[in-house]
Write an enzyme that holds these catalytic residues in place. Structure first.
Site, mmCIF file in Angstrom:
data_model
loop_
_atom_site.group_PDB
_atom_site.id
_atom_site.type_symbol
_atom_site.label_atom_id
_atom_site.label_comp_id
_atom_site.label_asym_id
_atom_site.label_seq_id
_atom_site.Cartn_x
_atom_site.Cartn_y
_atom_site.Cartn_z
ATOM 1 N N ARG A 221 0.845 -1.185 0.000
ATOM 2 C CA ARG A 221 0.000 0.000 0.000
ATOM 3 C C ARG A 221 0.887 1.244 0.000
ATOM 4 N NH1 ARG A 221 -3.390 -2.926 -1.508
ATOM 5 N NH2 ARG A 221 -5.410 -3.406 -0.557
ATOM 6 N N HIS A 269 -0.932 0.045 -9.766
ATOM 7 C CA HIS A 269 -1.578 -0.899 -8.828
ATOM 8 C C HIS A 269 -2.052 -2.154 -9.574
ATOM 9 C CE1 HIS A 269 -3.840 -1.224 -4.759
ATOM 10 N NE2 HIS A 269 -3.633 -2.442 -5.271
HETATM 11 P P1 NDP Z 1 -1.315 -11.933 4.835
HETATM 12 O O1 NDP Z 1 -2.259 -11.460 5.894
HETATM 13 O O2 NDP Z 1 -1.376 -13.335 4.388
HETATM 14 O O3 NDP Z 1 0.189 -11.659 5.322
HETATM 15 C C1 NDP Z 1 0.553 -10.527 6.036
HETATM 16 C C2 NDP Z 1 1.975 -10.693 6.549
HETATM 17 O O4 NDP Z 1 2.404 -9.449 7.118
HETATM 18 C C3 NDP Z 1 2.092 -11.745 7.662
HETATM 19 O O5 NDP Z 1 3.287 -12.450 7.545
HETATM 20 C C4 NDP Z 1 2.110 -10.874 8.923
HETATM 21 O O6 NDP Z 1 2.802 -11.445 10.037
HETATM 22 C C5 NDP Z 1 2.890 -9.678 8.425
HETATM 23 N N1 NDP Z 1 2.657 -8.524 9.290
HETATM 24 C C6 NDP Z 1 1.485 -7.911 9.585
HETATM 25 N N2 NDP Z 1 1.675 -6.900 10.440
HETATM 26 C C7 NDP Z 1 3.008 -6.879 10.724
HETATM 27 C C8 NDP Z 1 3.833 -6.086 11.559
HETATM 28 N N3 NDP Z 1 3.323 -5.098 12.305
HETATM 29 N N4 NDP Z 1 5.148 -6.360 11.597
HETATM 30 C C9 NDP Z 1 5.668 -7.372 10.868
HETATM 31 N N5 NDP Z 1 4.948 -8.180 10.046
HETATM 32 C C10 NDP Z 1 3.629 -7.931 9.978
HETATM 33 O O7 NDP Z 1 -1.508 -10.930 3.601
HETATM 34 P P2 NDP Z 1 -1.253 -11.205 2.044
HETATM 35 O O8 NDP Z 1 0.099 -11.793 1.885
HETATM 36 O O9 NDP Z 1 -2.394 -11.919 1.427
HETATM 37 O O10 NDP Z 1 -1.292 -9.700 1.474
HETATM 38 C C11 NDP Z 1 -0.403 -8.718 1.950
HETATM 39 C C12 NDP Z 1 -0.801 -7.345 1.444
HETATM 40 O O11 NDP Z 1 -0.501 -7.215 0.059
HETATM 41 C C13 NDP Z 1 -2.293 -7.010 1.514
HETATM 42 O O12 NDP Z 1 -2.676 -6.622 2.809
HETATM 43 C C14 NDP Z 1 -2.418 -5.886 0.508
HETATM 44 O O13 NDP Z 1 -2.244 -4.631 1.138
HETATM 45 C C15 NDP Z 1 -1.256 -6.120 -0.456
HETATM 46 N N6 NDP Z 1 -1.749 -6.483 -1.800
HETATM 47 C C16 NDP Z 1 -1.401 -5.693 -2.859
HETATM 48 C C17 NDP Z 1 -1.818 -6.018 -4.129
HETATM 49 C C18 NDP Z 1 -1.415 -5.199 -5.305
HETATM 50 O O14 NDP Z 1 -1.912 -5.418 -6.414
HETATM 51 N N7 NDP Z 1 -0.493 -4.275 -5.166
HETATM 52 C C19 NDP Z 1 -2.649 -7.194 -4.387
HETATM 53 C C20 NDP Z 1 -2.928 -7.972 -3.216
HETATM 54 C C21 NDP Z 1 -2.497 -7.602 -1.971
HETATM 55 P P3 NDP Z 1 2.290 -12.824 10.698
HETATM 56 O O15 NDP Z 1 2.757 -13.879 9.735
HETATM 57 O O16 NDP Z 1 2.992 -12.875 11.994
HETATM 58 O O17 NDP Z 1 0.786 -12.712 10.791
HETATM 59 C C1 OXD Z 2 -5.727 -6.214 -2.896
HETATM 60 C C2 OXD Z 2 -5.286 -5.308 -3.944
HETATM 61 O O1 OXD Z 2 -5.567 -5.912 -1.717
HETATM 62 O O2 OXD Z 2 -5.631 -5.540 -5.127
HETATM 63 O O3 OXD Z 2 -6.244 -7.290 -3.238
HETATM 64 O O4 OXD Z 2 -4.567 -4.347 -3.658
#
Ligand code: NDP
Ligand code: OXD
Length: 309
Positions: A221, A269
């Site tokens: 993001r 994006h």
């Molecule tokens: P998940 O919820 O599966 O993974 C999130 C990861 O981030 C976990 O490993 C979590 O730790 C870690 N995390 C969360 N908070 C913290 C913190 N404070 N400190 C350290 N690590 C942290 O999410 P996804 O992998 O499915 O997606 C991740 C993000 O990607 C989405 O939230 C979205 O914003 C972005 N995204 C962007 C897209 C794009 O097109 N640009 C498309 C899809 C998603 P833990 O393992 O301990 O829970």
């Molecule tokens: C998502 C994205 O969060 O597209 O799925 O950014």
């Protein structure tokens, strides 16, 4: 069973058709103020007015992986939010990040510029061991990205909130592990959810800790990055450049310095798009599971409201 669809900036017609085919027993409608309240909601960035009109929801399904926009709204109490769990996104993210890492490491951006001048000029090969890639966020997307990068023999590091173990990845966790993670990283990839803890996580004092000649890839993001801090660290030479897919304001405004910056690559994006067929199949499968008595706790992708992701 009644399902209400409310996805901003989305052509509703093919989604409604796909949902109706997957759930023929259900009535499914695009939300309109004053319409029938739903048992289930399928949403992307809905307005607050949508939730204000819903009093019978059993679950809310987000058609993306990130729920930061939803978490800013007042949601009906005790209704689970279920985000997209991969649904074809992780392979796209792996492609995008590997492409950005390899383009930078192999200097394909330089070759592109030279070939446009009809120049045949070799660059000295760089050492892969000098380009450790650190992935922030080891969830569904981050873990897949780490695995893909390891296939190319890059040293791969990962950082998450709770401790994780991934084959071939040096894992760090929590605040205690953050400094060591940054210090060992040359190419930083952000795949964190946007929460109060992670907003602005890529700022001067954190990016400064990366290895000199660092490179930044933000696919999570826009608000994870402090734009001015990235620009000043590129100016100082500590950061070599960046590939950015997400921005604080989207679309990225016409006058934003990222557009014209020679060391910054901008994409709109698009690193991992929501795939309609996969998404409908996943959401319909979960609705059917709930309707046959499965407990929410057994579904993949249920958001923990306290953690915000
Ligand atoms: P998940 O919820 O599966 O993974 C999130 C990861 O981030 C976990 O490993 C979590 O730790 C870690 N995390 C969360 N908070 C913290 C913190 N404070 N400190 C350290 N690590 C942290 O999410 P996804 O992998 O499915 O997606 C991740 C993000 O990607 C989405 O939230 C979205 O914003 C972005 N995204 C962007 C897209 C794009 O097109 N640009 C498309 C899809 C998603 P833990 O393992 O301990 O829970
Ligand atoms: C998502 C994205 O969060 O597209 O799925 O950014």
């Amino acid at each position: 069973m009644h399902i209400v669809f409310c996805c901003t900036d989305t052509n509703a017609a093919p989604w409604l058709q796909g949902l109706r085919e997957a759930l023929p027993e259900a009535s499914i409608e695009n939300w309109q103020p004053g319409g029938q309240a739903g048992d289930y909601a399928v949403v992307w960035a809905p307005p607050q007015a949508f939730f204000d009109s819903q009093h019978a929801l059993k679950a809310i399904f987000n058609t993306g992986a990130g729920v930061d926009a939803l978490m800013k709204l007042t949601l009906p109490a005790d209704v689970p939010v279920v985000r997209l769990d991969d649904a074809g996104m992780s392979v796209q993210m792996a492609e995008y990040v590997c492409h950005a890492v390899i383009r930078h490491f192999r200097e394909f951006d330089v070759y592109e510029a030279e070939s446009s001048q009809a120049r045949w000029a070799y660059r000295k090969p760089r050492r892969r061991c000098d380009f450790a890639v650190g992935v922030m966020g080891l969830g569904v997307l981050g873990a897949r990205v780490c695995r893909a990068l390891a296939q190319f023999d890059f040293p791969v590091l990962g950082w998450s909130r709770s401790p994780r173990q991934l084959d071939g990845v040096q894992c760090f966790s929590g605040e205690a592990g953050f400094g060591d993670f940054l210090a060992a990283t040359r190419i930083l990839v952000c795949l964190l959810p946007l929460t109060p803890e992670t907003e602005g996580i890529m700022r001067h004092d954190t990016l400064r800790q990366l290895k000199p000649g660092a490179y930044v890839i933000n696919v999570a993001r826009g608000a994870h990055l402090v734009d001015e801090d990235l620009l000043s660290l590129i100016d100082s030479g500590h950061v070599a450049g960046a590939t950015l897919d997400v921005f604080r304001t989207e679309p990225l405004p016409a006058g934003h310095p990222f557009w014209q910056h020679p060391k910054i690559t901008v994409t709109p994006h698009t690193s991992a798009r929501t795939l309609r067929e996969e998404t409908i199949a996943q959401i319909a499968g979960k609705i059917l599971a709930l309707e046959s008595g499965a407990s929410v706790a057994h579904l993949a992708g249920v958001v923990n409201p306290d953690q915000g992701y």
